[in-house]
Motif scaffolding. Sequence first.
Motif, PDB file in Angstrom:
ATOM      1  N   PHE C  33       0.727  -1.130  -0.111  1.00 26.54           N
ATOM      2  CA  PHE C  33      -0.233   0.012  -0.018  1.00 26.54           C
ATOM      3  C   PHE C  33       0.879   1.408  -0.028  1.00 26.54           C
ATOM      4  O   PHE C  33       1.684   1.350   1.099  1.00 26.54           O
ATOM      5  CB  PHE C  33      -0.966   0.282   1.327  1.00 26.54           C
ATOM      6  CG  PHE C  33      -2.010  -1.036   1.490  1.00 26.54           C
ATOM      7  CD1 PHE C  33      -2.836  -1.366   0.431  1.00 26.54           C
ATOM      8  CD2 PHE C  33      -1.656  -2.337   2.064  1.00 26.54           C
ATOM      9  CE1 PHE C  33      -3.804  -2.111   0.333  1.00 26.54           C
ATOM     10  CE2 PHE C  33      -2.525  -3.160   2.045  1.00 26.54           C
ATOM     11  CZ  PHE C  33      -3.632  -3.377   1.347  1.00 26.54           C
ATOM     12  N   VAL C  47       3.741   0.323   2.680  1.00 27.82           N
ATOM     13  CA  VAL C  47       3.103  -0.650   3.586  1.00 27.82           C
ATOM     14  C   VAL C  47       3.330  -2.131   2.924  1.00 27.82           C
ATOM     15  O   VAL C  47       2.598  -2.353   1.981  1.00 27.82           O
ATOM     16  CB  VAL C  47       1.946  -0.476   4.228  1.00 27.82           C
ATOM     17  CG1 VAL C  47       1.528  -1.474   5.370  1.00 27.82           C
ATOM     18  CG2 VAL C  47       1.477   0.728   4.844  1.00 27.82           C
ATOM     19  N   ALA C  49       2.377  -4.993   3.175  1.00 25.52           N
ATOM     20  CA  ALA C  49       1.540  -5.819   3.796  1.00 25.52           C
ATOM     21  C   ALA C  49       1.597  -7.278   3.561  1.00 25.52           C
ATOM     22  O   ALA C  49       1.560  -8.156   4.633  1.00 25.52           O
ATOM     23  CB  ALA C  49      -0.039  -5.275   3.633  1.00 25.52           C
ATOM     24  N   GLU C  68       0.047 -13.047  13.796  1.00 29.00           N
ATOM     25  CA  GLU C  68      -0.263 -12.162  14.679  1.00 29.00           C
ATOM     26  C   GLU C  68      -1.295 -10.900  13.943  1.00 29.00           C
ATOM     27  O   GLU C  68      -1.363 -11.054  12.661  1.00 29.00           O
ATOM     28  CB  GLU C  68       0.676 -11.192  15.425  1.00 29.00           C
ATOM     29  CG  GLU C  68       1.429 -11.745  16.658  1.00 29.00           C
ATOM     30  CD  GLU C  68       2.763 -11.048  16.822  1.00 29.00           C
ATOM     31  OE1 GLU C  68       2.826 -10.577  17.999  1.00 29.00           O
ATOM     32  OE2 GLU C  68       3.535 -11.005  15.946  1.00 29.00           O
ATOM     33  N   SER C  69      -1.988 -10.266  14.624  1.00 31.73           N
ATOM     34  CA  SER C  69      -2.790  -9.040  13.994  1.00 31.73           C
ATOM     35  C   SER C  69      -1.974  -8.235  13.429  1.00 31.73           C
ATOM     36  O   SER C  69      -0.875  -7.706  13.546  1.00 31.73           O
ATOM     37  CB  SER C  69      -3.763  -8.354  15.352  1.00 31.73           C
ATOM     38  OG  SER C  69      -4.445  -7.460  14.358  1.00 31.73           O
ATOM     39  N   GLY C  70      -2.391  -7.978  12.120  1.00 32.27           N
ATOM     40  CA  GLY C  70      -1.555  -6.896  11.396  1.00 32.27           C
ATOM     41  C   GLY C  70      -0.475  -7.441  10.346  1.00 32.27           C
ATOM     42  O   GLY C  70       0.339  -6.993   9.632  1.00 32.27           O
ATOM     43  N   CYS C  71      -0.373  -8.930  10.452  1.00 32.99           N
ATOM     44  CA  CYS C  71       0.876  -9.313   9.695  1.00 32.99           C
ATOM     45  C   CYS C  71       0.355  -9.690   8.225  1.00 32.99           C
ATOM     46  O   CYS C  71       1.233  -9.995   7.105  1.00 32.99           O
ATOM     47  CB  CYS C  71       1.122 -11.036  10.294  1.00 32.99           C
ATOM     48  SG  CYS C  71       0.014 -12.401   9.890  1.00 32.99           S
ATOM     49  N   GLY C  72      -0.971  -9.388   8.005  1.00 36.73           N
ATOM     50  CA  GLY C  72      -1.092  -9.337   6.307  1.00 36.73           C
ATOM     51  C   GLY C  72      -2.085 -10.504   5.960  1.00 36.73           C
ATOM     52  O   GLY C  72      -2.162 -10.715   4.787  1.00 36.73           O
ATOM     53  N   LYS C  73      -2.489 -11.165   6.638  1.00 39.80           N
ATOM     54  CA  LYS C  73      -3.556 -12.384   6.228  1.00 39.80           C
ATOM     55  C   LYS C  73      -4.760 -12.034   5.790  1.00 39.80           C
ATOM     56  O   LYS C  73      -5.003 -12.464   4.400  1.00 39.80           O
ATOM     57  CB  LYS C  73      -4.038 -13.125   7.673  1.00 39.80           C
ATOM     58  CG  LYS C  73      -2.865 -13.510   8.692  1.00 39.80           C
ATOM     59  CD  LYS C  73      -3.423 -14.202   9.866  1.00 39.80           C
ATOM     60  CE  LYS C  73      -4.147 -13.313  10.759  1.00 39.80           C
ATOM     61  NZ  LYS C  73      -3.624 -12.198  11.456  1.00 39.80           N
ATOM     62  N   THR C  74      -5.315 -11.170   6.031  1.00 37.96           N
ATOM     63  CA  THR C  74      -6.760 -10.478   5.551  1.00 37.96           C
ATOM     64  C   THR C  74      -6.261  -9.839   4.060  1.00 37.96           C
ATOM     65  O   THR C  74      -6.882 -10.274   3.021  1.00 37.96           O
ATOM     66  CB  THR C  74      -7.269  -9.549   6.163  1.00 37.96           C
ATOM     67  OG1 THR C  74      -7.745  -9.929   7.537  1.00 37.96           O
ATOM     68  CG2 THR C  74      -8.462  -8.670   5.452  1.00 37.96           C
ATOM     69  N   THR C  75      -5.275  -9.145   4.100  1.00 37.75           N
ATOM     70  CA  THR C  75      -4.784  -8.534   2.881  1.00 37.75           C
ATOM     71  C   THR C  75      -4.278  -9.687   1.598  1.00 37.75           C
ATOM     72  O   THR C  75      -4.791  -9.412   0.646  1.00 37.75           O
ATOM     73  CB  THR C  75      -3.482  -7.671   3.111  1.00 37.75           C
ATOM     74  OG1 THR C  75      -3.554  -6.955   3.904  1.00 37.75           O
ATOM     75  CG2 THR C  75      -3.059  -6.888   1.721  1.00 37.75           C
ATOM     76  N   GLN C 118     -14.226 -12.360   8.680  1.00 38.08           N
ATOM     77  CA  GLN C 118     -13.938 -12.380  10.003  1.00 38.08           C
ATOM     78  C   GLN C 118     -15.153 -11.674  10.988  1.00 38.08           C
ATOM     79  O   GLN C 118     -15.479 -12.389  11.995  1.00 38.08           O
ATOM     80  CB  GLN C 118     -12.581 -11.592  10.408  1.00 38.08           C
ATOM     81  CG  GLN C 118     -12.458 -11.314  11.685  1.00 38.08           C
ATOM     82  CD  GLN C 118     -10.911 -10.763  11.794  1.00 38.08           C
ATOM     83  OE1 GLN C 118     -10.503 -10.411  10.587  1.00 38.08           O
ATOM     84  NE2 GLN C 118     -10.310 -10.648  12.989  1.00 38.08           N
ATOM     85  N   GLU C 199     -10.464 -15.991   9.414  1.00 39.68           N
ATOM     86  CA  GLU C 199     -10.716 -15.759  10.641  1.00 39.68           C
ATOM     87  C   GLU C 199     -12.190 -15.850  11.153  1.00 39.68           C
ATOM     88  O   GLU C 199     -12.845 -15.006  11.713  1.00 39.68           O
ATOM     89  CB  GLU C 199     -10.339 -14.506  11.503  1.00 39.68           C
ATOM     90  CG  GLU C 199      -8.757 -14.516  11.246  1.00 39.68           C
ATOM     91  CD  GLU C 199      -8.131 -13.377  12.244  1.00 39.68           C
ATOM     92  OE1 GLU C 199      -8.469 -13.366  13.283  1.00 39.68           O
ATOM     93  OE2 GLU C 199      -7.017 -12.703  11.742  1.00 39.68           O
ATOM     94  N   PRO C 298       5.285  -2.308   9.418  1.00 38.45           N
ATOM     95  CA  PRO C 298       5.403  -2.822   7.861  1.00 38.45           C
ATOM     96  C   PRO C 298       5.889  -1.843   6.928  1.00 38.45           C
ATOM     97  O   PRO C 298       6.076  -2.083   5.592  1.00 38.45           O
ATOM     98  CB  PRO C 298       4.078  -3.570   7.527  1.00 38.45           C
ATOM     99  CG  PRO C 298       3.349  -3.041   8.316  1.00 38.45           C
ATOM    100  CD  PRO C 298       3.682  -2.501   9.705  1.00 38.45           C
TER     101      PRO C 298
END
Lengths: 307, 320, 342
Positions: C33, C47, C49, C68-75, C118, C199, C298
Amino acid sequence: MVEPAKTFGSSLAEGLDVQTTRMRPGFVVRFRRRRVALLAFWFLMVLFFVAVATFITSRLGIHIPFDPDAQNMSQRLSPPGWPHVLGTDQFGRDVFARILNASYISMFVGFLAVAIELALGVLVGAAAGYFGGWIDNVLMRLVDALLCIPSFLLILTLVAIVSPSIWVIIAAIGVLSWMELARLVRAEFLTLREMDYVAAARALGVPAWRIILSHLLPNSLAPVLVSAVLGVAGAILTEAGLSFLGFGVQPPQASWGNIITDGKTYLLDAWWLIIWPGVAILLTTMAFYLTGEGIREVLDPKEGKRI
Amino acid sequence: MITYLVRRLAISIILLAIVSLLSFAIIRFAPGSKTAGGEEMSPKKLAAAEEARRAKYHLNDPWYSQYFLVMKDLFSNKLVDYNDRPVHEQIVDRLPWTMLLNAVSLVLVFGMGIPLGVAGARFRGGWRDTSSAVGAFFLLSLPGFFVSYMLCILLVKYIYVPILGVGTFGMQFSSWWQQALDTGWHLFAPALVLALPGVAVQSRYVRASLIESLSEDYIRTARAKGLSESVVYYKHALRNSLRPMVTFFGFLLAGMIAGSVIVETIFSYPGMGRLAYEALSKRNLPVLVAINFYSAVLVVMGNLLADMLYSVVDPRVRLE
Amino acid sequence: MTTATTHTPPMLTPMSTLVTDPIMQVRNLKTYFPVRKGILRRTVGHVKAVDGISFDVPRGKTIGLVGESGCGKTTAARTILRLIPPTAGQVCFQGIDLFRLPNSQMRRMRRHLQVIFQDPVGSLNPRMTVGSIVSEPLKVHGVARGAELAERVARLLRRVGLSPDHVNRYPHEFSGGQRQRIGIARALALEPELIICDEPVSALDVSIQSQILNLLDDLQEELGLSYAFIAHNLAVVEHFCDVVAVMYLGKIVELASAPELYGNPKHPYTIALLSAAPRPEPNRKRARIIPGGEVPSPISPPSGCPYHPRCHMAKPECKTVVPTLDPKQGEPGHVAACIVTT
Ligand SMILES: Nc1ncnc2c1ncn2[C@@H]1O[C@H](COP(=O)(O)OP(=O)(O)OP(=O)(O)O)[C@@H](O)[C@H]1O
Ligand SMILES: [Mg+2]
């Protein structure tokens, strides 16, 4: 010819209905609790009825209580009393009849102008908000530029150039007042398009137009509805101002604005020529504002009860 | 800060370019005869007059070059109206009066709107809140011309004071402070009328943003420190509601300039609004184009100024 | 509802022997991003991601994506679904490169590739009835209409454990678990082969989590579905996944079959995650290792191994050497990005 007040009166009620069933339950209940807003709403309902009734009866040649155009030189400038409850003007015309006769003009201008406003505002706002990027940039710069020009001035200019007729007035008000609405719809869309259900729809292969129509628009309906109700008030005020300056509804057709213009020569002697139409504008506009604000508060519970 | 200013200036210029194009379109595409009517002319004379007009407003050029020529004429005071009076000059004559009127109105807007809004937020839900809301909508719904006439009736009929124009006839030779007082008096009525809708909107704005910031922690802290209620509201909460007020400044100014057409006409005030009305009555389009453009300049400049003032008032805010 | 598994040969060579029959292959996927600043809104950084991830999704099985949260899974999930434009990389689904498909063909392709979100609140349009939510995909793809449509919607609702009488209700009238079931019904409507589950249970109570997981399990067995299952803690995926990939700051740091990963973790980050997860076997004592410090940004990830500032096993070289996913001792196909462990 359509019956303006009736058509739009019912569409407002439908708008409320949509809220009842689709938003949270209890919209009507919570709206009813706002006594001032409820009063304003009922005032508007009565006004719609009167406007429609006057429109129909005057087309049929029935005039209640008097013919608004009938001159009677022996009754010039008579103060409020009987039979002319609100007095007469310099031609002996009944002020009450003229105010009634002007009511449907105001409603007509208000609702049609807002219809145009809604169409343009939603279209531009939706395009800018959904597609973003350069489309958004171009459209929003246009909106900013239009907002820099005092819109009443521009409407005046437009009406003066073309020719003051009711259609031109409606078009001019509609075409030059959609900018705030476009901003609102855009802001709504910017938030809504990040929602997961929009992502879900895209993942399901729902085409863009359908996402806009069935996912984004219904969810931005509430603020758009509120803004439309407030917009009617603005349009009615603008029409009154135009008519007052002589660039609005043309005599002999009465409008609240031009009754005041006619009366201003007799300012110090015949106050009733100015007070009554002024009060009519004031009450109508205020009723729209209060109703709109009432709906807004019901839809936005965090602000708490106020009116 | 510098980058912010440069960015804002650039956007302002783009906006003004769009505005000037829009108002230029009026002169270019307006239907009907563009010469001032009046005296009868022979067909030959008429044709010659039409030719002269086409040359004067560059109507024979393609629209884009006409646009630049007209804009150039405007700034070099060569653009004339249909009576051959330079447009720029007329505007410059009226501009200071308009600015004076708007400045006074602004003072009134803030002076009355802020206390109203604070009262609404402070006594939220109570009768004072309700009446401040209803009062605001009352002011917003008052048509300017109606209030003006009410004021006229009141002032002229019952208080016997002159209010039209900007000076009482025969005052020209009195001392400067008498003149200033006289002008101030004449300013008050139109400024008040102009300010009323602004007061309404301002009070709603202040109320809404106050309620938002009232729930924030620092307000609670301020209360806990034992600061008096009004100090908390005026000092702490208001400072944090400045931002939305600045955003709203542009609309305020645009609204007032638009409103001044009616108000100035009624009070015979020699500002741009009345100039607009006069031009409208005579279909004097070049003047209208110029007025639309200059009002936009005023709005844009007002916005810029407000933003900068804001960063001076509240140094914690860095403009980005 | 049976899925006709058409075995198109995969276009890319499988990554390892771990997944022999992949339904989808992700190669070197990157999503950046832009971070903009200044007068011209110049891009001053990115970023990262998702920063070059590769994995294979086994056909009819489940791959877990954990981090962890923010590691880019959703992205990553959204990029694969083409909801976010990719920066680089390739996604082959049944041998077709998704990123090269024109929009119209991609729209048709979406029937085979679905997603569960999620957030059970945000993923359902509050203004649509359950019936219209579940029937929308069937309508837009012209699969069914009229009475048949109603019949199919009822069948779907029943299948996910909801009553078909609920079609005229709105999402706010349901509990979180029920909403997630609605989301599952919507994803199943088009009879996809692969479902990306982002999730799907993290927003639910623990008791309801297992109900939803059981439902997903049953559906997999019945319909032969493949899942890419995203989670932020290893405990949830242990019994649900066949293969697990551990993500850290947009990269995959360890990839192995589930039993291997849980029994023989190689990356210090995985070890730390496992030690933090509550485990049912009390006899297997493990020291609790908590990764130190904050998750780095990131935008400017640390030099060398991105995990080194928080690592309990870090060596000086870790600051400079960028580790690659290398085979480790243990089951064949077990890879981890660490220069310290073997
Ligand atoms: N549209 C965006 N613009 C800029 N940065 C973004 C955007 N979307 C996500 N990011 C950033 O990308 C990184 C990864 O976000 P992502 O949502 O993929 O994380 P996640 O692993 O799904 O986390 P969670 O477990 O909380 O859902 C985060 O640092 C986030 O701030
Ligand atoms: Mg996520």
